[in-house]
Scaffold this motif. Structure first.
Motif, PDB file in Angstrom:
ATOM      1  N   ASP A   1       0.857  -1.065  -0.039  1.00  0.00           N
ATOM      2  CA  ASP A   1      -0.049   0.065   0.075  1.00  0.00           C
ATOM      3  C   ASP A   1       0.967   1.339  -0.145  1.00  0.00           C
ATOM      4  O   ASP A   1       1.839   1.169   0.535  1.00  0.00           O
ATOM      5  CB  ASP A   1      -0.950  -0.058   1.102  1.00  0.00           C
ATOM      6  CG  ASP A   1      -2.237   0.980   1.259  1.00  0.00           C
ATOM      7  OD1 ASP A   1      -1.828   2.280   0.737  1.00  0.00           O
ATOM      8  OD2 ASP A   1      -3.273   0.700   1.273  1.00  0.00           O
ATOM      9  N   ASP A   2       0.529   2.199  -0.855  1.00  0.00           N
ATOM     10  CA  ASP A   2       1.454   3.243  -0.944  1.00  0.00           C
ATOM     11  C   ASP A   2       1.336   4.130   0.258  1.00  0.00           C
ATOM     12  O   ASP A   2       2.016   5.256   0.592  1.00  0.00           O
ATOM     13  CB  ASP A   2       1.206   4.264  -2.144  1.00  0.00           C
ATOM     14  CG  ASP A   2      -0.334   4.691  -2.413  1.00  0.00           C
ATOM     15  OD1 ASP A   2      -1.215   4.167  -2.002  1.00  0.00           O
ATOM     16  OD2 ASP A   2      -0.544   5.870  -2.970  1.00  0.00           O
TER      17      ASP A   2
ATOM     18  N   THR B   1      -8.823  -1.878  -0.300  1.00  0.00           N
ATOM     19  CA  THR B   1      -8.947  -0.615  -1.246  1.00  0.00           C
ATOM     20  C   THR B   1     -10.175   0.035  -0.665  1.00  0.00           C
ATOM     21  O   THR B   1     -11.271  -0.421  -0.270  1.00  0.00           O
ATOM     22  CB  THR B   1      -9.155  -1.048  -2.643  1.00  0.00           C
ATOM     23  OG1 THR B   1      -9.285   0.401  -3.520  1.00  0.00           O
ATOM     24  CG2 THR B   1     -10.267  -1.963  -2.892  1.00  0.00           C
ATOM     25  N   ALA B   2      -9.976   1.136  -1.016  1.00  0.00           N
ATOM     26  CA  ALA B   2     -11.238   2.088  -0.539  1.00  0.00           C
ATOM     27  C   ALA B   2     -12.152   2.178  -1.766  1.00  0.00           C
ATOM     28  O   ALA B   2     -13.227   2.884  -1.568  1.00  0.00           O
ATOM     29  CB  ALA B   2     -10.774   3.662  -0.291  1.00  0.00           C
ATOM     30  N   HIS B   3     -12.027   1.627  -2.747  1.00  0.00           N
ATOM     31  CA  HIS B   3     -12.688   1.562  -4.116  1.00  0.00           C
ATOM     32  C   HIS B   3     -13.447   0.269  -4.229  1.00  0.00           C
ATOM     33  O   HIS B   3     -12.823  -0.646  -4.370  1.00  0.00           O
ATOM     34  CB  HIS B   3     -11.954   2.091  -5.247  1.00  0.00           C
ATOM     35  CG  HIS B   3     -11.351   3.329  -4.930  1.00  0.00           C
ATOM     36  ND1 HIS B   3     -11.721   4.551  -5.110  1.00  0.00           N
ATOM     37  CD2 HIS B   3      -9.900   3.724  -4.538  1.00  0.00           C
ATOM     38  CE1 HIS B   3     -10.768   5.519  -4.984  1.00  0.00           C
ATOM     39  NE2 HIS B   3      -9.804   5.049  -4.763  1.00  0.00           N
ATOM     40  N   ALA B   4     -14.737   0.404  -4.178  1.00  0.00           N
ATOM     41  CA  ALA B   4     -15.557  -0.918  -4.127  1.00  0.00           C
ATOM     42  C   ALA B   4     -15.961  -1.389  -5.851  1.00  0.00           C
ATOM     43  O   ALA B   4     -15.999  -2.755  -5.991  1.00  0.00           O
ATOM     44  CB  ALA B   4     -17.006  -0.937  -3.416  1.00  0.00           C
TER      45      ALA B   4
ATOM     46  N   LEU C   1      -1.520  -8.515   1.148  1.00  0.00           N
ATOM     47  CA  LEU C   1      -2.775  -7.712   1.034  1.00  0.00           C
ATOM     48  C   LEU C   1      -2.364  -6.481   0.331  1.00  0.00           C
ATOM     49  O   LEU C   1      -1.442  -5.615   0.469  1.00  0.00           O
ATOM     50  CB  LEU C   1      -2.918  -7.206   2.919  1.00  0.00           C
ATOM     51  CG  LEU C   1      -3.119  -8.245   3.667  1.00  0.00           C
ATOM     52  CD1 LEU C   1      -3.184  -7.904   5.230  1.00  0.00           C
ATOM     53  CD2 LEU C   1      -4.341  -9.195   3.553  1.00  0.00           C
ATOM     54  N   LEU C   2      -3.221  -6.281  -0.633  1.00  0.00           N
ATOM     55  CA  LEU C   2      -2.779  -5.570  -1.677  1.00  0.00           C
ATOM     56  C   LEU C   2      -3.763  -4.165  -2.199  1.00  0.00           C
ATOM     57  O   LEU C   2      -4.868  -4.434  -2.453  1.00  0.00           O
ATOM     58  CB  LEU C   2      -2.501  -6.420  -3.158  1.00  0.00           C
ATOM     59  CG  LEU C   2      -1.904  -5.689  -4.311  1.00  0.00           C
ATOM     60  CD1 LEU C   2      -0.848  -5.007  -4.350  1.00  0.00           C
ATOM     61  CD2 LEU C   2      -2.177  -6.773  -5.474  1.00  0.00           C
ATOM     62  N   ASP C   3      -3.250  -3.118  -2.115  1.00  0.00           N
ATOM     63  CA  ASP C   3      -4.001  -1.924  -2.618  1.00  0.00           C
ATOM     64  C   ASP C   3      -4.470  -2.030  -4.032  1.00  0.00           C
ATOM     65  O   ASP C   3      -3.469  -2.506  -4.679  1.00  0.00           O
ATOM     66  CB  ASP C   3      -3.528  -0.677  -1.867  1.00  0.00           C
ATOM     67  CG  ASP C   3      -4.211   0.389  -2.283  1.00  0.00           C
ATOM     68  OD1 ASP C   3      -5.523   0.384  -2.183  1.00  0.00           O
ATOM     69  OD2 ASP C   3      -3.588   1.603  -2.186  1.00  0.00           O
ATOM     70  N   VAL C   4      -5.110  -1.304  -4.444  1.00  0.00           N
ATOM     71  CA  VAL C   4      -5.582  -1.109  -5.983  1.00  0.00           C
ATOM     72  C   VAL C   4      -4.835  -0.030  -6.372  1.00  0.00           C
ATOM     73  O   VAL C   4      -4.082  -0.066  -7.370  1.00  0.00           O
ATOM     74  CB  VAL C   4      -7.155  -1.285  -6.361  1.00  0.00           C
ATOM     75  CG1 VAL C   4      -7.215  -1.025  -7.538  1.00  0.00           C
ATOM     76  CG2 VAL C   4      -7.572  -2.547  -5.655  1.00  0.00           C
ATOM     77  N   HIS C   5      -5.039   1.160  -5.891  1.00  0.00           N
ATOM     78  CA  HIS C   5      -4.670   2.367  -6.598  1.00  0.00           C
ATOM     79  C   HIS C   5      -3.203   2.770  -5.993  1.00  0.00           C
ATOM     80  O   HIS C   5      -3.236   3.189  -4.859  1.00  0.00           O
ATOM     81  CB  HIS C   5      -5.701   3.414  -6.313  1.00  0.00           C
ATOM     82  CG  HIS C   5      -6.865   3.385  -7.036  1.00  0.00           C
ATOM     83  ND1 HIS C   5      -6.865   3.745  -8.469  1.00  0.00           N
ATOM     84  CD2 HIS C   5      -8.062   2.990  -6.722  1.00  0.00           C
ATOM     85  CE1 HIS C   5      -8.138   3.409  -8.948  1.00  0.00           C
ATOM     86  NE2 HIS C   5      -8.755   2.935  -7.923  1.00  0.00           N
TER      87      HIS C   5
ATOM     88  N   ALA D   1       5.762  -0.044  -0.561  1.00  0.00           N
ATOM     89  CA  ALA D   1       4.772   0.946  -0.930  1.00  0.00           C
ATOM     90  C   ALA D   1       4.311   1.116  -2.562  1.00  0.00           C
ATOM     91  O   ALA D   1       3.518   1.986  -2.840  1.00  0.00           O
ATOM     92  CB  ALA D   1       5.620   2.462  -0.668  1.00  0.00           C
ATOM     93  N   ASN D   2       4.743   0.246  -3.466  1.00  0.00           N
ATOM     94  CA  ASN D   2       4.469   0.132  -4.793  1.00  0.00           C
ATOM     95  C   ASN D   2       4.786  -1.229  -5.177  1.00  0.00           C
ATOM     96  O   ASN D   2       5.369  -2.161  -4.392  1.00  0.00           O
ATOM     97  CB  ASN D   2       5.090   1.238  -5.692  1.00  0.00           C
ATOM     98  CG  ASN D   2       6.633   0.990  -5.250  1.00  0.00           C
ATOM     99  OD1 ASN D   2       7.185   0.042  -5.534  1.00  0.00           O
ATOM    100  ND2 ASN D   2       7.334   2.269  -4.878  1.00  0.00           N
TER     101      ASN D   2
END
Length: 257
Positions: free
Chosen positions: A11-12, A87-90, A57-61, A39-40
């Motif tokens: 996650d960034d 992620t915060a985006h569904a 555990l991977l963030d999208v953006h 972070a990337n």
């Protein structure tokens, strides 16, 4: 005793990684530890090249390669780590499902949801690890058939095909419906089964031919001519994707060696 899940946080946002680290520590029902942070995607790839890891555990953006693109690259590995998107985006949930992610968590993540995701990862990895240690593969698949519990010998399974939310298990005499994901089944069944398409696994012993045929379209695929394998003894044809074509050819050649 179940082995400890080795988790990489990607996650960034440093605060997001800190919260995830705290949540993982609070999920005491599943043995798990954070073995690294990135972070990337570049940092994550460098870490994975040098350290064993069971789960991202991977963030999208993220800057550069986003989480979806990175997950797609990881899928090309022989034994990629499991992916849980955080992620915060569904709106990317459907794409995550197509990438065979174990789960898709939206921020702020609840401990109960993360714990459930970790349990799913542990269940997915346990049969694979037990087969590796014991040198054995599962001999039966348990299915529910009209209220009955049926134990289907793996030796009788001809193919497994994902259709909408379920997987169809085909034997010479019957078809059954499973709730398991195709990726879970692939990990459990091992080398006796061959991935021919993103939605299908076939028993190597059941493949009789590879030919170009006119196939009906399924899902997002358009109808048209393409490669397919013939499955004996039911004499059914299953589409072969371009990505899997070389592996299917090699498997057929290996039978004759």
């Amino acid at each position: 005793m179940n082995p400890t899940l080795r988790i990489l946080l990607v996650d960034d946002e440093e605060l997001a990684r800190l919260r995830l680290r705290t949540l993982v520590a609070d999920c005491r029902e599943v043995p798990a530890t954070v073995v690294g942070e990135a972070a990337n995607a570049v940092q994550a790839a460098d870490f994975l090249a040098a350290h064993p890891c069971d789960l991202l555990l991977l963030d999208v953006h993220m800057p550069g390669l986003d989480g979806m693109q990175f997950a797609a690259r990881l899928r090309q590995q022989a034994r990629p780590p499991a992916i849980v998107f955080v992620t915060a985006h569904a709106e990317h949930a459907l794409q995550a499902f197509e990438l065979e992610a174990v789960d898709y968590l939206t921020k702020p993540v609840k401990r109960e949801r993360l714990q459930a995701a970790l349990q799913r990862v542990a269940q997915r990895l346990a049969p694979r690890d037990e087969a590796t240690v014991a040198g054995a593969e599962p001999e039966v698949l348990v299915v529910s058939d009209r209220g009955r519990v049926v134990r289907v010998p793996v030796a009788e399974v001809l193919y497994l095909k994902a259709e909408l939310k379920y997987v169809t298990l085909r034997t010479a005499a019957h078809s059954h419906v499973l709730d398991d994901s195709l990726s879970d089944l692939e990990a459990r069944l091992g080398d006796r089964f061959l991935r021919v398409h993103r939605n299908a696994l076939v028993a190597r012993a059941a493949v009789r031919a590879l030919e170009r045929r006119v196939m009906a379209g399924e899902g997002d695929d358009e109808a048209g001519e393409g490669w397919a394998v013939r499955i004996a003894p039911v004499d059914e044809w299953l589409a072969v994707s371009r990505r899997q074509l070389a592996a299917v050819r090699e498997a057929l050649l290996a039978v004759g060696r």
